[in-house]
Design a protein around this motif. Structure first.
Motif, PDB file in Angstrom:
ATOM      1  N   ARG A 177      10.361  36.581 -65.530  1.00 33.29           N
ATOM      2  CA  ARG A 177      10.484  35.657 -66.651  1.00 33.29           C
ATOM      3  C   ARG A 177      11.517  34.571 -66.396  1.00 33.29           C
ATOM      4  NH1 ARG A 177       6.881  36.868 -68.706  1.00 33.29           N
ATOM      5  NH2 ARG A 177       6.868  35.396 -70.384  1.00 33.29           N
ATOM      6  N   THR A 178      11.690  34.223 -65.142  1.00 33.92           N
ATOM      7  CA  THR A 178      12.677  33.188 -64.829  1.00 33.92           C
ATOM      8  C   THR A 178      12.113  31.795 -65.014  1.00 33.92           C
ATOM      9  OG1 THR A 178      12.107  33.790 -62.562  1.00 33.92           O
ATOM     10  CG2 THR A 178      14.288  34.382 -63.328  1.00 33.92           C
ATOM     11  N   ASN A 179      10.805  31.690 -65.270  1.00 32.80           N
ATOM     12  CA  ASN A 179      10.241  30.368 -65.562  1.00 32.80           C
ATOM     13  C   ASN A 179      10.384  29.998 -67.030  1.00 32.80           C
ATOM     14  OD1 ASN A 179       9.433  29.736 -63.002  1.00 32.80           O
ATOM     15  ND2 ASN A 179       7.438  30.710 -63.218  1.00 32.80           N
ATOM     16  N   PHE A 180      10.923  30.926 -67.818  1.00 29.56           N
ATOM     17  CA  PHE A 180      10.955  30.689 -69.258  1.00 29.56           C
ATOM     18  C   PHE A 180      12.359  30.949 -69.779  1.00 29.56           C
ATOM     19  CE2 PHE A 180       7.013  32.413 -67.766  1.00 29.56           C
ATOM     20  CZ  PHE A 180       6.113  31.437 -68.143  1.00 29.56           C
ATOM     21  N   ASN A 181      12.849  30.062 -70.606  1.00 22.60           N
ATOM     22  CA  ASN A 181      14.168  30.272 -71.194  1.00 22.60           C
ATOM     23  C   ASN A 181      14.037  31.193 -72.392  1.00 22.60           C
ATOM     24  OD1 ASN A 181      15.417  28.508 -69.384  1.00 22.60           O
ATOM     25  ND2 ASN A 181      14.743  26.761 -70.607  1.00 22.60           N
ATOM     26  N   PRO A 182      14.903  32.194 -72.492  1.00 23.93           N
ATOM     27  CA  PRO A 182      14.872  33.019 -73.692  1.00 23.93           C
ATOM     28  C   PRO A 182      15.203  32.176 -74.919  1.00 23.93           C
ATOM     29  CG  PRO A 182      16.563  33.793 -72.137  1.00 23.93           C
ATOM     30  CD  PRO A 182      15.982  32.546 -71.576  1.00 23.93           C
ATOM     31  N   ALA A 183      14.663  32.552 -76.051  1.00 21.55           N
ATOM     32  CA  ALA A 183      14.971  31.830 -77.293  1.00 21.55           C
ATOM     33  C   ALA A 183      16.471  31.981 -77.580  1.00 21.55           C
ATOM     34  CB  ALA A 183      14.147  32.402 -78.429  1.00 21.55           C
ATOM     35  N   PRO A 184      17.040  31.027 -78.346  1.00 19.47           N
ATOM     36  CA  PRO A 184      18.471  31.110 -78.642  1.00 19.47           C
ATOM     37  C   PRO A 184      18.833  32.470 -79.236  1.00 19.47           C
ATOM     38  CG  PRO A 184      17.546  29.049 -79.468  1.00 19.47           C
ATOM     39  CD  PRO A 184      16.402  29.864 -78.954  1.00 19.47           C
ATOM     40  N   GLY A 185      19.857  33.080 -78.712  1.00 14.53           N
ATOM     41  CA  GLY A 185      20.302  34.362 -79.234  1.00 14.53           C
ATOM     42  C   GLY A 185      19.580  35.551 -78.633  1.00 14.53           C
ATOM     43  N   GLN A 186      18.532  35.273 -77.852  1.00 13.59           N
ATOM     44  CA  GLN A 186      17.754  36.369 -77.292  1.00 13.59           C
ATOM     45  C   GLN A 186      18.362  36.813 -75.957  1.00 13.59           C
ATOM     46  OE1 GLN A 186      14.058  35.402 -75.574  1.00 13.59           O
ATOM     47  NE2 GLN A 186      13.071  37.317 -76.138  1.00 13.59           N
ATOM     48  N   THR A 187      18.457  38.120 -75.773  1.00 18.08           N
ATOM     49  CA  THR A 187      18.992  38.641 -74.513  1.00 18.08           C
ATOM     50  C   THR A 187      17.896  38.598 -73.469  1.00 18.08           C
ATOM     51  OG1 THR A 187      20.049  40.242 -75.942  1.00 18.08           O
ATOM     52  CG2 THR A 187      20.330  40.558 -73.572  1.00 18.08           C
ATOM     53  N   PRO A 188      18.218  38.151 -72.261  1.00 16.57           N
ATOM     54  CA  PRO A 188      17.199  38.213 -71.211  1.00 16.57           C
ATOM     55  C   PRO A 188      16.790  39.659 -70.959  1.00 16.57           C
ATOM     56  CG  PRO A 188      19.190  37.069 -70.438  1.00 16.57           C
ATOM     57  CD  PRO A 188      19.498  37.627 -71.789  1.00 16.57           C
ATOM     58  N   ARG A 189      15.522  39.853 -70.710  1.00 15.10           N
ATOM     59  CA  ARG A 189      14.998  41.199 -70.527  1.00 15.10           C
ATOM     60  C   ARG A 189      15.188  41.627 -69.073  1.00 15.10           C
ATOM     61  NH1 ARG A 189       8.704  41.495 -70.678  1.00 15.10           N
ATOM     62  NH2 ARG A 189       9.142  41.165 -68.476  1.00 15.10           N
ATOM     63  N   TYR A 190      15.454  42.914 -68.853  1.00 16.05           N
ATOM     64  CA  TYR A 190      15.427  43.456 -67.498  1.00 16.05           C
ATOM     65  C   TYR A 190      13.965  43.643 -67.120  1.00 16.05           C
ATOM     66  CZ  TYR A 190      16.434  46.572 -63.570  1.00 16.05           C
ATOM     67  OH  TYR A 190      16.517  47.125 -62.319  1.00 16.05           O
ATOM     68  N   PRO A 191      13.532  43.312 -65.940  1.00 12.80           N
ATOM     69  CA  PRO A 191      14.294  42.853 -64.781  1.00 12.80           C
ATOM     70  C   PRO A 191      14.358  41.332 -64.682  1.00 12.80           C
ATOM     71  CG  PRO A 191      12.058  43.299 -64.127  1.00 12.80           C
ATOM     72  CD  PRO A 191      12.113  43.536 -65.612  1.00 12.80           C
ATOM     73  N   ARG A 192      15.222  40.894 -63.798  1.00 13.64           N
ATOM     74  CA  ARG A 192      15.391  39.467 -63.584  1.00 13.64           C
ATOM     75  C   ARG A 192      15.073  39.097 -62.134  1.00 13.64           C
ATOM     76  NH1 ARG A 192      15.088  35.646 -67.435  1.00 13.64           N
ATOM     77  NH2 ARG A 192      16.623  34.001 -67.146  1.00 13.64           N
ATOM     78  N   THR A 193      14.883  40.109 -61.300  1.00 10.85           N
ATOM     79  CA  THR A 193      14.650  39.856 -59.870  1.00 10.85           C
ATOM     80  C   THR A 193      13.489  40.709 -59.370  1.00 10.85           C
ATOM     81  OG1 THR A 193      16.031  41.664 -59.066  1.00 10.85           O
ATOM     82  CG2 THR A 193      17.150  39.576 -59.515  1.00 10.85           C
ATOM     83  N   ARG A 194      13.039  40.388 -58.188  1.00 10.87           N
ATOM     84  CA  ARG A 194      11.968  41.184 -57.559  1.00 10.87           C
ATOM     85  C   ARG A 194      12.455  42.605 -57.259  1.00 10.87           C
ATOM     86  NH1 ARG A 194      10.648  35.829 -56.292  1.00 10.87           N
ATOM     87  NH2 ARG A 194       8.438  35.437 -56.590  1.00 10.87           N
TER      88      ARG A 194
END
Lengths: 463, 458
Positions: A177-194
């Motif tokens: 999901r690195t092509n998409f910015n999380p909405a304001p206040g939203q925590t990025p979801r795990y995972p972030r890498t391959r």
């Protein structure tokens, strides 16, 4: 409001006309004097196909049919099996359950919309069956639904009951999901890498293996405590047991190879690599495992991980003995998969019938439905397209598409209906509720345009 | 000789360079790096005098020559016909069994402005910020070394219009040939047309972010906003005209007070004066009608880009001599109750209604190579094969104002030629030779190179 009214009326008309079609269907149908591209046993000139009870009963020259049989003169025309699209989101009211990285509990079967106009447009392009997949937002996504495009029928008629179940996995940019910015206040979801994506999958299978052991113990009466059912892990146990097909979205060859290595470790086979635009880099490894590849003919460069995609991918995989299908992943592209198959001849030189198989028999095999569809052979479902010219010609278009001997698209009837529909539309537009604001009418509801080239993308995933 | 340097060697060289005291030597070595990538990127082909013989020549502008010869020299078509003498020293290409076509032209792309759609924003130069960017020139953004260029031309597309997008006035589009090491090498018409997204009724909100809430606005408000934007645009055009008049007056009479230079106004001037075309993006009947009215009112030279329902506006388009660059073959009909082939058959309907049009992919770059299939599909839905071919050769040349140089096989035209083994619009047809500007182009691309690298891997 306006749109809904028009739409409902259209649906009711379609239902009526299809009822008429189905009334004839129990009779025999004889397709006469066609060039039949069987996608199994070569191309047969001046050949007839006799259809009885929705099945292909006979293929040959000068066949005789019952006197009340419907005869279709296909002189000068080409007949192929119905196209099977091995990656589609057509008729799905939802594509991605974004929230978790493992959403194996979700089922596409629960969100099927049998009135999606895209189904009809697919039929008009010769598509008769599709693998409806969850989106690619999650390392492990939801359960698929394998359907036939029986437009106008109740939704349960679409689902191919004896098709083996499947599940969507996804690797790379989309689950990261690195092509998409999380909405304001939203925590990025795990995972972030391959790295994380693969660990999510490994963790899920370790849990599934333990869960399976609990059940095995209980069934073998080694324990008396019945395990609590886990809807997340049930489908993964089926994967381990070889009862559920894994359709793994991915682009980079290293990722697909890593998934196959993980599958080796847990003792299952990945059924299809989806997209697999770099699969040509690891063709021998794919072939060795009997894994299949479902690719785009020549899409590339629309995202970074599609930058090494080449149109020769299909050829290299085919040459290595991999079962290759060409999918659309798009309501738009679905309508011209015949041209995508033709491109396999152009790029590398896949033989004609092998190219045709890539949109018919091969995807049917990938979905485990090749006993009933995917080629023109006696005993199979009469899922058939009649084309105006060679289906690999850009000037060809389907005249008629049938599923199990029932006609779901007939261009002549489609055209005959148009004037009537136009009149109806005009009448509806004049209704008070549909008049423009300021002229006394109720403001129309906000139109929802179905123009996305790619539904997965519109849903935040992108192929 | 080309240098090949591995990453490991690069690291060593870099560490050496760090120690390097001489700026001069650093410069020398880094110029060696620039040539060392070994890719297809600088393959601009071979110049010379060529003769394509025994060919079936599809001139497009005239009759097909069943067995003829084309002589190419100085970048031009020097001779074409059934009885042409091949000059001594010409390199011969025997095209027996093959057909020669003029290179295809795609009049609606972002070629060179958008390399990787997602995940690499630094490679995207399509849309400037802000609503009014008349001074943004596509020609200055086109990357001559984009991998899309080679991939496109080896399928027979030799010229494109590269357009900026976004905002209301997006900038100026460039007609380019798909060959050259610099932007200048590629330029055919560097500032061809002004891109305007004709204001339409939009109800706001949306986008691809699944968590973003659309904020729909009232329909009546949306109509007002559209009308206001059209008025703003008209006023801007009038202002630009006045600006140009003031500049002209000052040029003639330096005793007048010097008007301040305004780059945006200066950019607009040739367009509002009708010297170069304004290209309006518009799809639906209502918007095309609106654009046609705007063109008539402002007396600009107008072109419609998109044009889904242009056939419904035939009279106004014809009256105002407005051509259509149609970009909707690979698009789904917008309304559920549109006929399934609504957008496939639009070109046939335009042809029938006498609207001038060409067919374009409307693609950002990577899929421009599919141009022949866009035209061919229109051929499957009512357009004659002959018209389908013209819709990607002669007609776009005419609409782009370059028909004196491109779009057909005629003596004196630029030698953009493609030799193919079958019908140019068919997907099974293979391109055998490509000439751009008289140079014989290698049929290699990022794709053939990756293919060669991996095809025999065991």
């Amino acid at each position: 409001m306006k749109k809904a009214t028009v739409f409902l009326l259209l649906i009711s008309i379609n239902l009526i006309s299809l009822k008429l079609a189905s009334a004839q269907s129990k009779n025999e149908i004889l397709i006469r004097n066609a060039t039949v591209m069987t996608a199994a046993k070569g191309t047969l000139e001046n050949t007839d196909i006799l259809i009885q009870n929705g099945k292909i009963a006979r293929i040959g020259k000068n066949l005789k049919a019952a006197s009340n049989a419907q005869t279709i003169d296909a002189t000068g025309k080409f007949v192929t099996p119905g196209i099977v699209d091995c990656h589609s989101h057509t008729m799905m009211d939802a594509v991605n359950e974004f929230s978790y990285s493992v959403t194996s509990m979700t089922r596409i079967r629960d969100v099927l919309n049998p009135t999606d106009i895209a189904i009809y447009r697919g039929l008009a392009g010769g598509v008769t069956a599709a693998n409806l997949l969850h989106g690619s937002a999650n390392a492990i996504g939801g359960q698929n639904s394998t359907v036939k495009f029986k437009y106008g029928k109740p939704v349960e008629d679409f689902v191919i009951a004896d098709a083996p179940p499947g599940i969507k996995f996804a690797l790379g940019e989309n689950p990261k999901r690195t092509n998409f910015n999380p909405a304001p206040g939203q925590t990025p979801r795990y995972p972030r890498t391959r790295m994380g994506v693969l660990e999510v999958i490994r963790d899920a299978f370790i849990r599934a293996r333990d869960y399976k052991k609990d059940w095995d113990d209980f069934r073998a009466k080694r324990t008396t405590v019945q395990p609590r059912r886990d809807l997340e892990l049930d489908p993964l146990v089926e994967v381990i047991e070889g009862k559920r097909l894994v359709h793994a979205h991915g682009y980079r060859s290293d990722e697909h190879l890593n998934l196959m290595l993980l599958a080796d470790e847990f003792g299952f086979r990945v059924a299809t690599l989806q997209h697999a635009l770099e699969a040509y880099k690891i063709a021998p490894e794919i072939a060795k495992r009997g894994t299949a590849a479902s690719i785009f003919a020549d899409s590339w460069s629309y995202k970074l991980e599609a930058y090494d995609s080449i149109p020769y991918n299909g050829y290299i995989l085919w040459k290595n003995g991999v079962n290759v299908s060409i999918n659309s992943d798009s309501n738009e592209r679905m309508r011209r998969l015949n041209l995508d198959a033709a491109k396999m001849m152009k790029y590398g030189g896949v033989p004609e019938e092998e190219s045709l198989k890539m949109i018919t028999l091969n995807p049917a095999k990938q979905l485990g439905i090749d006993k009933r569809t995917g080629s023109i052979e006696t005993g199979k479902d009469a899922d058939i397209v009649i084309w105006t010219a060679h289906p690999f010609s850009v000037y060809a278009r389907p005249d008629l598409t049938m599923i199990e001997g029932e006609i779901y698209f007939d261009r002549s009837k489609d055209i005959a209906k148009r004037a009537e529909l136009q009149k109806e539309r005009e009448a509806l537009e004049k209704l008070d509720v549909n008049r423009a604001p300021g002229s006394g009418g109720t403001p129309p509801a906000r139109p929802s345009e179905h123009r996305q080239e790619d539904l997965d993308e519109a849903d935040g995933g992108n192929r | 000789m080309k240098l090949r340097i591995t990453n490991y060697e690069l690291r060593i060289i870099k560490s050496v360079l760090n120690l390097c005291l001489s700026v001069f030597i650093c410069g020398l070595i880094s110029s060696a790096f620039a040539q060392s990538d070994g890719s297809q990127q600088n393959q601009t082909g071979k110049a010379g005098t060529f003769a394509i013989t025994n060919a079936r020549i599809v001139t497009v502008s005239g009759a097909v020559i069943e067995n003829g010869t084309i002589v190419i020299s100085d970048g031009k078509i020097a001779a074409v016909g059934a009885n042409v003498t091949v000059p001594g020293g010409a390199q011969r290409i025997d095209a027996a069994g093959l057909s020669v076509y003029p290179g295809m032209i795609d009049a609606g792309t972002n070629m060179g402005l958008a390399e990787v759609g997602q995940g690499a924003p630094a490679t995207i130069d399509v849309a400037e910020t802000g609503d009014y960017n008349a001074n943004a020139k596509a020609m200055l953004g086109v990357n001559p070394h984009s991998s899309h260029i080679n991939v496109t031309r080896v399928n027979g597309i030799t010229t494109v219009l590269s357009i900026p997008q976004g905002g209301i006035i997006s900038g100026q589009a460039a007609v380019i040939n798909l060959n050259g090491s610099t932007q200048n090498d590629m330029a055919v018409v560097p500032t061809f047309g002004l891109m305007v997204n004709f204001p339409r009724i939009t109800l706001g909100g949306g986008g691809f972010n699944p968590f973003a809430q659309a904020a729909p606005i009232d329909f009546g408000e949306a109509v007002k906003r559209r009308d206001q934007r059209i008025e703003d645009l008209k006023k801007l055009f009038r202002d630009a005209e006045n600006y140009a008049k003031a500049q002209d007056a000052y040029a003639k009479d330096k005793s007048l007070p010097a008007p301040a230079i305004d780059l945006k106004m200066a950019a607009l001037a040739p367009y509002v004066r009708g010297e170069r075309p304004v290209i309006f993006t518009a799809e639906r009947e209502r918007d095309i009608r609106g654009a046609a009215r705007f063109i008539a009112d402002t007396k600009v030279k107008g072109i419609i880009l998109g044009g889904q329902e242009a056939w419904k506006v035939a009279d106004e388009l014809k009256k105002n001599n407005i051509a259509v660059i149609y970009t909707n073959i690979y698009n789904l009909p917008v309304r559920d109750d549109d006929a399934y082939d609504y957008l496939f058959e639009a070109p046939a309907k335009m042809a029938q209604a006498g609207v001038r049009f060409c067919i374009s992919t409307g693609d950002s770059g990577a899929e421009v190579r599919d141009l022949p299939y866009h035209a061919g599909l229109a051929g499957a839905f009512g357009l004659s094969k002959d018209e389908a071919l013209k819709a990607v050769t002669l007609y776009p040349a005419q609409i782009l104002g370059v028909a004196d140089r491109l779009g057909s096989i005629e003596q004196g035209k630029i030698a953009n030629l493609v030799v193919a083994d079958g019908d140019f619009l068919e997907p099974r047809t293979n391109v055998k030779y490509v000439f751009i500007g008289g140079r014989l182009i290698p049929l290699t691309s990022r794709h053939t190179e990756l293919f060669e690298s991996f095809k025999d891997r065991k």
